[in-house]
Enzyme design. Structure first.
Site, short mmCIF file in Angstrom:
data_model
loop_
_atom_site.label_atom_id
_atom_site.label_comp_id
_atom_site.label_asym_id
_atom_site.label_seq_id
_atom_site.Cartn_x
_atom_site.Cartn_y
_atom_site.Cartn_z
N HIS A 7 0.48 -2.08 1.75
CA HIS A 7 2.02 -2.65 2.05
C HIS A 7 1.80 -4.00 2.52
O HIS A 7 2.64 -4.89 1.95
CB HIS A 7 2.64 -1.74 3.00
N LYS A 40 12.49 14.85 6.48
CA LYS A 40 11.09 14.68 6.74
C LYS A 40 10.48 14.58 8.30
O LYS A 40 11.24 13.65 8.90
CB LYS A 40 10.51 13.50 6.03
N ARG A 89 1.35 0.76 -8.07
CA ARG A 89 -0.22 0.90 -7.91
C ARG A 89 -0.42 1.36 -9.44
O ARG A 89 -1.64 0.85 -9.90
CB ARG A 89 -0.64 2.03 -6.95
N SER A 149 0.21 6.06 1.99
CA SER A 149 0.59 6.60 3.24
C SER A 149 0.26 8.16 3.25
O SER A 149 -0.28 8.56 4.34
CB SER A 149 2.03 6.41 3.59
P1 ADP Z 1 8.65 5.05 -0.31
O1 ADP Z 1 8.73 6.35 0.50
O2 ADP Z 1 9.88 4.38 -0.50
O3 ADP Z 1 7.91 5.27 -1.48
P2 ADP Z 1 6.27 3.87 0.70
O4 ADP Z 1 6.04 3.66 2.21
O5 ADP Z 1 5.47 4.93 0.25
O6 ADP Z 1 7.75 4.10 0.70
O7 ADP Z 1 6.01 2.61 -0.03
C1 ADP Z 1 6.92 1.57 -0.01
C2 ADP Z 1 6.33 0.63 -1.21
O8 ADP Z 1 5.13 0.29 -1.13
C3 ADP Z 1 6.53 1.45 -2.56
O9 ADP Z 1 6.99 0.55 -3.60
C4 ADP Z 1 5.19 1.59 -3.03
O10 ADP Z 1 4.97 1.83 -4.37
C5 ADP Z 1 4.58 0.57 -2.55
N1 ADP Z 1 2.87 0.89 -1.93
C6 ADP Z 1 2.50 1.81 -1.35
N2 ADP Z 1 1.31 1.70 -1.01
C7 ADP Z 1 1.02 0.72 -1.74
C8 ADP Z 1 -0.37 -0.04 -2.03
N3 ADP Z 1 -1.49 0.44 -1.78
N4 ADP Z 1 -0.58 -1.09 -2.71
C9 ADP Z 1 0.59 -1.75 -3.10
N5 ADP Z 1 2.11 -1.11 -2.97
C10 ADP Z 1 2.15 -0.08 -2.31
#
Ligand code: ADP
Length: 145
Positions: free
Chosen positions: A17, A41, A90, A127
């Site tokens: 992130h 959640k 990703r 995550s």
């Molecule tokens: P959500 O619950 O909205 O999917 P996340 O916290 O999982 O939120 O992710 C927020 C954003 O960050 C999403 O667009 C996700 O694809 C992106 N993201 C998550 N992990 C990575 C990573 N390792 N590299 C790049 N982008 C990521």
């Protein structure tokens, strides 16, 4: 002034992130990281813990703000007069979901979504992976900001 919203659950906020935000900073004047509160959640990390961790990660970057929100992302974006939603992709599996969200946010709020591809070294980091490791007692510091 161009403002982008980087919204997500960030439970927890990972180095993947952080990389997206750092690489997007040259594209925008300001980036607001929004931690979406999902009442359905049960999170691993509290909103307060996530806010504190992300704020600490960007303590030296005045162009990044961090807030939580309890509404639709487009309403959060409107509140900040943001023109763009920032997201990371990703792999193909992310694409389907991001496409759906981008189309909905364009239709509902006229918001453009800017997607950045994850760098190869971060594509396996999610995550949910970090939560699983944490629950099973593994050290997660290498994935955290
Ligand atoms: P959500 O619950 O909205 O999917 P996340 O916290 O999982 O939120 O992710 C927020 C954003 O960050 C999403 O667009 C996700 O694809 C992106 N993201 C998550 N992990 C990575 C990573 N390792 N590299 C790049 N982008 C990521």
């Amino acid at each position: 002034m161009t403002t982008a919203i980087f919204a997500g659950s960030f439970d927890p906020f990972t180095i993947g992130h952080k990389d997206i935000v750092e690489r997007a900073l040259p594209l925008f004047d300001k980036i607001v990281i929004g931690i979406g509160i999902n009442q359905n959640k049960q999170p691993l990390f509290s909103i307060e813990e996530r806010l504190a961790a992300i704020r600490a990660a960007f303590a030296d970057e005045p162009r990044v703000a961090v807030e939580s929100f309890d509404c639709l992302t487009i309403d959060f974006a409107r509140r900040h007069k943001a023109q763009y939603l920032l997201r990371g992709v990703r792999r193909v599996a992310d694409y389907e979901y991001e496409r759906e969200m981008a189309d909905a946010n364009k239709e509902l709020g006229g918001m453009e979504t800017v997607l950045l591809f994850a760098q190869p070294q971060y594509t396996h980091i999610s995550s949910s992976l970090v939560r699983d490791l944490y629950r099973h007692g593994y050290d997660i510091t290498t994935y955290m900001v």
